[in-house]
Enzyme design. Structure first.
Site, PDB file in Angstrom:
ATOM      1  N   GLY A  17      37.999  65.809  48.136  1.00 33.65           N
ATOM      2  CA  GLY A  17      37.146  66.617  49.009  1.00 33.65           C
ATOM      3  C   GLY A  17      36.658  65.832  50.203  1.00 33.65           C
ATOM      4  N   GLY A  19      33.779  66.038  53.721  1.00 32.27           N
ATOM      5  CA  GLY A  19      32.754  66.681  54.528  1.00 32.27           C
ATOM      6  C   GLY A  19      32.636  65.970  55.864  1.00 32.27           C
ATOM      7  CB  THR A  23      35.708  61.073  51.762  1.00 32.57           C
ATOM      8  OG1 THR A  23      35.811  61.137  53.182  1.00 32.57           O
ATOM      9  CG2 THR A  23      37.027  61.504  51.138  1.00 32.57           C
ATOM     10  CB  VAL A  24      34.242  63.992  46.959  1.00 33.10           C
ATOM     11  CG1 VAL A  24      34.048  63.868  45.452  1.00 33.10           C
ATOM     12  CG2 VAL A  24      32.934  64.423  47.617  1.00 33.10           C
ATOM     13  CE  LYS A  40      27.930  63.880  49.369  1.00 30.44           C
ATOM     14  NZ  LYS A  40      26.822  64.859  49.175  1.00 30.44           N
ATOM     15  CG  ASP A 133      23.590  73.797  51.403  1.00 32.81           C
ATOM     16  OD1 ASP A 133      23.892  74.909  51.898  1.00 32.81           O
ATOM     17  OD2 ASP A 133      24.296  72.785  51.542  1.00 32.81           O
TER      18      ASP A 133
END
Length: 476
Positions: A17, A19, A23-24, A40, A133
């Site tokens: 993943g 963002g 990054t994950v 993360k 969120d």
């Protein structure tokens, strides 16, 4: 070949993943390749002061709180370039992907996710934390031992009491409460709007105000465009939950207490040690009443016990225990059906015998025909009683889904009409009958649930049921 960052004590396997600032990665401890984690990695050079504060908040919240429906933070590290947050790995991806893969979700699955999300929020509210969120992308799933939802990404979370008012925009516009999106002022109820949007997306496969741009979204919210909830596609309980959560005015929106107690969420029957014990107590009482030939009371107790034990059995991860428990539940369901047949047959017989009696009769068994006679001059009451009576007939015929729907419609109408009903003979009879119909509706719900339950054969019974033998359930 991809180059991964070096994290002390861990070996990164792949990127899962990305963002704007992080990054994950999927990884495992260097000496434990079977135990996967998610790491993360946040680039410090890309963090503004507010973003840095968000990371600190996220670490603080996740480090402090441990809950089965919140993604667990295992550790965190940092160096000159990055901050590393080591999290439990959720092997089922996120809820957004899950919904897209299935287009839309059955109510039963939506209810399961709402229950699990409610448990997480109940825990957070007990510590005065608002997530701010909530969206399907931040709700992660575990596949084993059973499908489990966990709340993640606390980067925008805030410590907020019930009276706290905030003024800065936080979150994702599509899931953001109207008061936050339009006025930048909000309180703890902002999360509940997000929950409503998530539930809607689970059921219909899209958000209620799905838009191509933020401008278009804001226009729809400003105009307070009605949110479509087709009445024939969801149960009345699900519809009521959606309508209660998706109120534009936060003062009219469902509160946390109401949400946690809502019948669609039904936290009382969520599988747990406590619900299992409650179920066992009810079953023990049912068996005793059954042996004493108190069939109606025994039937009700069997249904109460099954309400607790069926979800528990569905959630059991041990295959042998699950099969054994479900086999025993099959016996109790069969016995409840037999008692229902005895009790509704008597109920029907009493109704036939008393159909010509005077409307002033005070016999409790005569309440239905008496009520119809008493309500003849009040069309709305007469209609509500007739609807509930049709539910009773569907119950007698074994059409449980129709019975539940009719009971709910009739009872909903009757409860509203009772608010204006003057105290008197008719009022007292209505109160007694409504109480009985509510019990019958709950029993019909249990029988509907057990009708859909797939029960396989098992080798032995579980310890919890060892004292409740099949012979103890046979009518003498």
């Amino acid at each position: 070949m991809a180059t991964f960052p070096q994290v002390e004590g861990y070996k990164i396997v792949k990127n899962i993943g990305r963002g704007s600032t992080s990054t994950v990665y999927l990884a495992h401890a260097k000496n434990e390749s079977k135990n996967m984690v998610a790491i993360k990695v946040i680039q410090r050079s890309k963090l503004s002061k507010s973003a840095e504060n968000a990371v600190v908040t996220e670490i603080g919240v996740m480090q402090k709180f441990k809950h089965k429906h919140i993604v667990q933070m295992i550790d965190f590290l940092w160096d000159r370039k990055n901050i590393y947050i080591i999290l439990e790995h959720c092997d089922g991806g996120d809820l957004s992907t899950f919904i897209k893969n299935h287009t839309k979700l059955p109510e039963k699955i939506c209810r399961k996710f709402m229950q699990q999300l409610a448990l997480a929020l109940q825990f957070l509210r007990s510590h005065n934390v608002s997530h701010l969120d909530l969206k399907p992308q931040n709700l992660l799933l575990m596949r084993s031992p059973q499908l489990t939802l966990k709340v993640g990404d606390f980067g925008l979370a805030k410590f907020m009491s019930e009276k706290t008012q905030m003024e800065n925009i936080r979150g994702s516009p599509l899931y953001m409460a109207p008061e936050m999106l339009l006025h930048s002022r909000y309180d703890v109820k902002a999360d509940l709007w997000s929950v409503g949007v998530i539930a809607y997306e689970c059921i219909y496969g899209r958000a209620p105000y799905a838009s191509d741009s933020i401008k278009d979204l804001c226009e729809k919210v400003k105009k307070v465009l009605p949110i479509e909830i087709p009445p024939n596609q969801v149960s009345s309980e699900c519809r009521n939950l959606l309508l209660g959560l998706l109120k534009h005015d936060p003062s009219e929106r469902m509160g946390y207490t109401e949400f946690f107690k809502h019948p669609f969420v039904d936290l009382d029957h969520v599988p747990s040690t406590e619900s299992y014990e409650k179920g066992l107590v009810a079953i023990h009482q049912a068996v005793k009443l059954d042996s004493e030939k108190q069939y109606k009371a025994a039937f009700c107790k069997y249904c109460i016990g099954l309400q607790y034990l069926i979800p528990y059995s569905q959630n059991e991860s041990d295959k042998i225990k699950k099969e054994a428990l479900q086999l025993k539940l099959k016996e109790y369901t069969k016995r409840a059906e037999e008692l229902k047949a005895i009790y509704v047959s008597k109920m029907k017989s009493n109704s036939d015998e008393t159909s010509d009696k005077s409307p002033t009769s005070s016999n409790d068994d005569d309440r239905s025909p008496t009520l119809l006679s008493l309500c003849q001059n009040t069309p709305q009451l007469a209609s509500a009683v007739e609807i509930a009576l049709s539910g009773q007939m569907y119950l007698v015929e074994g059409q449980y889904e129709a019975a539940v729907e009719k009971y709910k419609v009739g009872l909903n109408l009757l409860e509203k009409l009772l608010e204006k009903e003057p105290v008197g003979v008719r009022y007292n009879l209505l109160i007694k009958q409504v109480t009985e119909w509510k019990s019958q509706c709950e029993n019909a719900q249990v029988l509907l649930q057990t009708k859909d339950q797939k029960v396989d054969q098992a080798i032995d019974v579980t310890d919890g049921f060892s004292s409740l033998t099949k012979d103890s359930c046979v009518i003498q």
